[in-house]
Design a protein around this motif. Structure first.
Motif, PDB file in Angstrom:
ATOM      1  N   VAL A 151      41.922  27.884  37.240  1.00  0.00           N
ATOM      2  CA  VAL A 151      41.147  29.078  37.575  1.00  0.00           C
ATOM      3  C   VAL A 151      41.988  30.332  37.356  1.00  0.00           C
ATOM      4  O   VAL A 151      41.469  31.384  36.943  1.00  0.00           O
ATOM      5  CB  VAL A 151      40.645  28.995  39.040  1.00  0.00           C
ATOM      6  N   SER A 152      43.304  30.225  37.591  1.00  0.00           N
ATOM      7  CA  SER A 152      44.171  31.398  37.455  1.00  0.00           C
ATOM      8  C   SER A 152      44.269  31.879  36.018  1.00  0.00           C
ATOM      9  O   SER A 152      44.751  32.987  35.751  1.00  0.00           O
ATOM     10  CB  SER A 152      45.572  31.078  37.982  1.00  0.00           C
ATOM     11  N   GLU A 153      43.818  31.056  35.075  1.00  0.00           N
ATOM     12  CA  GLU A 153      43.900  31.412  33.663  1.00  0.00           C
ATOM     13  C   GLU A 153      42.597  32.013  33.131  1.00  0.00           C
ATOM     14  O   GLU A 153      42.494  32.354  31.945  1.00  0.00           O
ATOM     15  CB  GLU A 153      44.262  30.168  32.846  1.00  0.00           C
ATOM     16  N   ILE A 154      41.601  32.164  34.027  1.00  0.00           N
ATOM     17  CA  ILE A 154      40.281  32.646  33.601  1.00  0.00           C
ATOM     18  C   ILE A 154      40.070  34.083  34.087  1.00  0.00           C
ATOM     19  O   ILE A 154      40.162  34.353  35.279  1.00  0.00           O
ATOM     20  CB  ILE A 154      39.161  31.756  34.176  1.00  0.00           C
ATOM     21  N   PRO A 155      39.801  35.017  33.202  1.00  0.00           N
ATOM     22  CA  PRO A 155      39.451  36.373  33.642  1.00  0.00           C
ATOM     23  C   PRO A 155      37.998  36.408  34.131  1.00  0.00           C
ATOM     24  O   PRO A 155      37.103  35.828  33.505  1.00  0.00           O
ATOM     25  CB  PRO A 155      39.629  37.229  32.380  1.00  0.00           C
ATOM     26  N   PHE A 156      37.779  37.044  35.275  1.00  0.00           N
ATOM     27  CA  PHE A 156      36.431  37.204  35.818  1.00  0.00           C
ATOM     28  C   PHE A 156      36.082  38.686  35.820  1.00  0.00           C
ATOM     29  O   PHE A 156      36.945  39.549  36.071  1.00  0.00           O
ATOM     30  CB  PHE A 156      36.355  36.637  37.233  1.00  0.00           C
ATOM     31  N   TYR A 157      34.811  38.976  35.559  1.00  0.00           N
ATOM     32  CA  TYR A 157      34.375  40.355  35.393  1.00  0.00           C
ATOM     33  C   TYR A 157      33.353  40.726  36.468  1.00  0.00           C
ATOM     34  O   TYR A 157      32.559  39.900  36.922  1.00  0.00           O
ATOM     35  CB  TYR A 157      33.767  40.547  34.000  1.00  0.00           C
ATOM     36  N   ILE A 158      33.415  42.005  36.864  1.00  0.00           N
ATOM     37  CA  ILE A 158      32.475  42.548  37.849  1.00  0.00           C
ATOM     38  C   ILE A 158      31.649  43.623  37.176  1.00  0.00           C
ATOM     39  O   ILE A 158      32.189  44.507  36.491  1.00  0.00           O
ATOM     40  CB  ILE A 158      33.218  43.168  39.063  1.00  0.00           C
ATOM     41  N   ASP A 159      30.338  43.549  37.359  1.00  0.00           N
ATOM     42  CA  ASP A 159      29.434  44.609  36.900  1.00  0.00           C
ATOM     43  C   ASP A 159      28.306  44.656  37.925  1.00  0.00           C
ATOM     44  O   ASP A 159      27.273  44.004  37.787  1.00  0.00           O
ATOM     45  CB  ASP A 159      28.903  44.293  35.499  1.00  0.00           C
ATOM     46  N   TYR A 160      28.547  45.442  38.995  1.00  0.00           N
ATOM     47  CA  TYR A 160      27.599  45.433  40.108  1.00  0.00           C
ATOM     48  C   TYR A 160      27.558  46.799  40.786  1.00  0.00           C
ATOM     49  O   TYR A 160      28.615  47.367  41.120  1.00  0.00           O
ATOM     50  CB  TYR A 160      28.009  44.355  41.133  1.00  0.00           C
ATOM     51  N   ASN A 161      26.375  47.321  40.965  1.00  0.00           N
ATOM     52  CA  ASN A 161      26.157  48.554  41.735  1.00  0.00           C
ATOM     53  C   ASN A 161      27.076  49.692  41.291  1.00  0.00           C
ATOM     54  O   ASN A 161      27.643  50.419  42.115  1.00  0.00           O
ATOM     55  CB  ASN A 161      26.362  48.264  43.235  1.00  0.00           C
ATOM     56  N   GLY A 162      27.219  49.825  39.989  1.00  0.00           N
ATOM     57  CA  GLY A 162      28.044  50.907  39.450  1.00  0.00           C
ATOM     58  C   GLY A 162      29.511  50.582  39.335  1.00  0.00           C
ATOM     59  O   GLY A 162      30.287  51.363  38.763  1.00  0.00           O
ATOM     60  N   ALA A 163      29.926  49.440  39.883  1.00  0.00           N
ATOM     61  CA  ALA A 163      31.336  49.040  39.816  1.00  0.00           C
ATOM     62  C   ALA A 163      31.554  48.116  38.619  1.00  0.00           C
ATOM     63  O   ALA A 163      30.704  47.263  38.314  1.00  0.00           O
ATOM     64  CB  ALA A 163      31.752  48.344  41.102  1.00  0.00           C
ATOM     65  N   LYS A 164      32.681  48.297  37.977  1.00  0.00           N
ATOM     66  CA  LYS A 164      33.064  47.420  36.864  1.00  0.00           C
ATOM     67  C   LYS A 164      34.545  47.108  36.999  1.00  0.00           C
ATOM     68  O   LYS A 164      35.333  47.945  37.464  1.00  0.00           O
ATOM     69  CB  LYS A 164      32.796  48.080  35.512  1.00  0.00           C
ATOM     70  N   GLY A 165      34.922  45.898  36.583  1.00  0.00           N
ATOM     71  CA  GLY A 165      36.333  45.554  36.649  1.00  0.00           C
ATOM     72  C   GLY A 165      36.596  44.150  36.143  1.00  0.00           C
ATOM     73  O   GLY A 165      35.671  43.374  35.883  1.00  0.00           O
TER      74      GLY A 165
END
Length: 260
Positions: A151-165
């Motif tokens: 899991v530590s080798e997988i990038p996860f993305y956030i796209d929620y309520n105006g937030a991205k990361g």
């Protein structure tokens, strides 16, 4: 409205109600008094009724499994065996596994209105004094998640309520939020316009990393402790973060890590 008079001692709680009867909750089951013949007997484990009886001696086998007992003096205008039957049917209808220790029977149509009304009164009193008249729903267990090197080798993305990361779960208690993340700017408020608990946490957390934030974006990598803390920092929480963080194909971090 039900008017009650309550007397409490070390072994019992006695409830006189509306001049219609007497309910006694017995907490000490090794020293029970002699039982009058007109008594409704309710055996409880925890808060749920395990058995009901009327006009008989205490059942020693059932008593061993019970942790409290309720006896009720039934008024003259209520047929005790009908009341026991009505109580049993009501509990079973509400998904309790209550058993009847008496010979079950069909309640006569002309008796039903009286016993049904009295049963509802007893249910109200039992609920008031901590007993349940329907199946207690077990709270769903909180999902457990497990970190792994994969899991530590997988990038996860956030796209929620105006937030991205973009986040890397690099160690069990370390989630690296990469520089360039966009923070939600509009603070959610309570209905009365006040600032809620989650919003206060967000403001505090952002203040802690103020030197790494500029114009609503992170300028350096930030180490956060958990998925929840990532959600608090980025978008004021308010939703299940385990379903917000997704890999490039849309698979959630929950899918990768939940313990089944």
């Amino acid at each position: 409205m039900i008017k009650v008079a309550v007397e409490i001692d070390q072994q019992t709680t006695s409830i006189h109600f509306d001049e219609q009867g007497l309910m006694v909750i017995h907490r000490e089951l090794t020293k029970l008094p002699s039982l009058p013949k007109d008594q409704l007997i309710l055996y409880f484990q925890g808060r749920e009724a395990q058995a009901v009886d009327y006009g008989q001696a205490f059942d020693k086998k059932v008593l061993k499994k019970a942790d409290s007992l309720v006896t009720i003096s039934v008024p003259w205008d209520v047929e005790g065996r009908d009341l026991a039957q009505q109580m049993l049917e009501a509990w079973q209808k509400n998904a309790l596994k209550t058993t009847g220790l008496f010979e079950e029977h069909k309640i006569a149509a002309n008796h039903y209105p009286v016993v049904a009304k009295y049963q509802e009164l007893l249910f109200t009193l039992l609920t008031t004094f901590g007993y349940e008249n329907q199946k207690i729903k077990a709270k769903p267990a909180k999902a457990q998640h497990r970190w792994s090197k994969k899991v530590s080798e997988i990038p996860f993305y956030i796209d929620y309520n105006g937030a991205k990361g973009e986040v890397i779960w690099q160690k069990r208690n370390e989630m690296r939020l990469l520089a360039g993340a966009t923070l939600t700017q509009e603070m959610p408020l309570n209905k009365d316009g006040s600032i809620g608990f989650s919003a206060r946490l967000t403001e505090k957390l952002r203040a802690d990393y103020a030197d790494k934030i500029s114009e609503g974006k992170t300028t350096e990598d930030i180490i956060l402790k958990s998925v929840n803390e990532v959600g608090i920092f980025l978008y004021y929480a308010g939703t299940n973060g385990w379903l917000v963080l997704k890999d490039k194909n849309g698979k959630t971090i929950d899918d990768y890590t939940v313990v089944k």
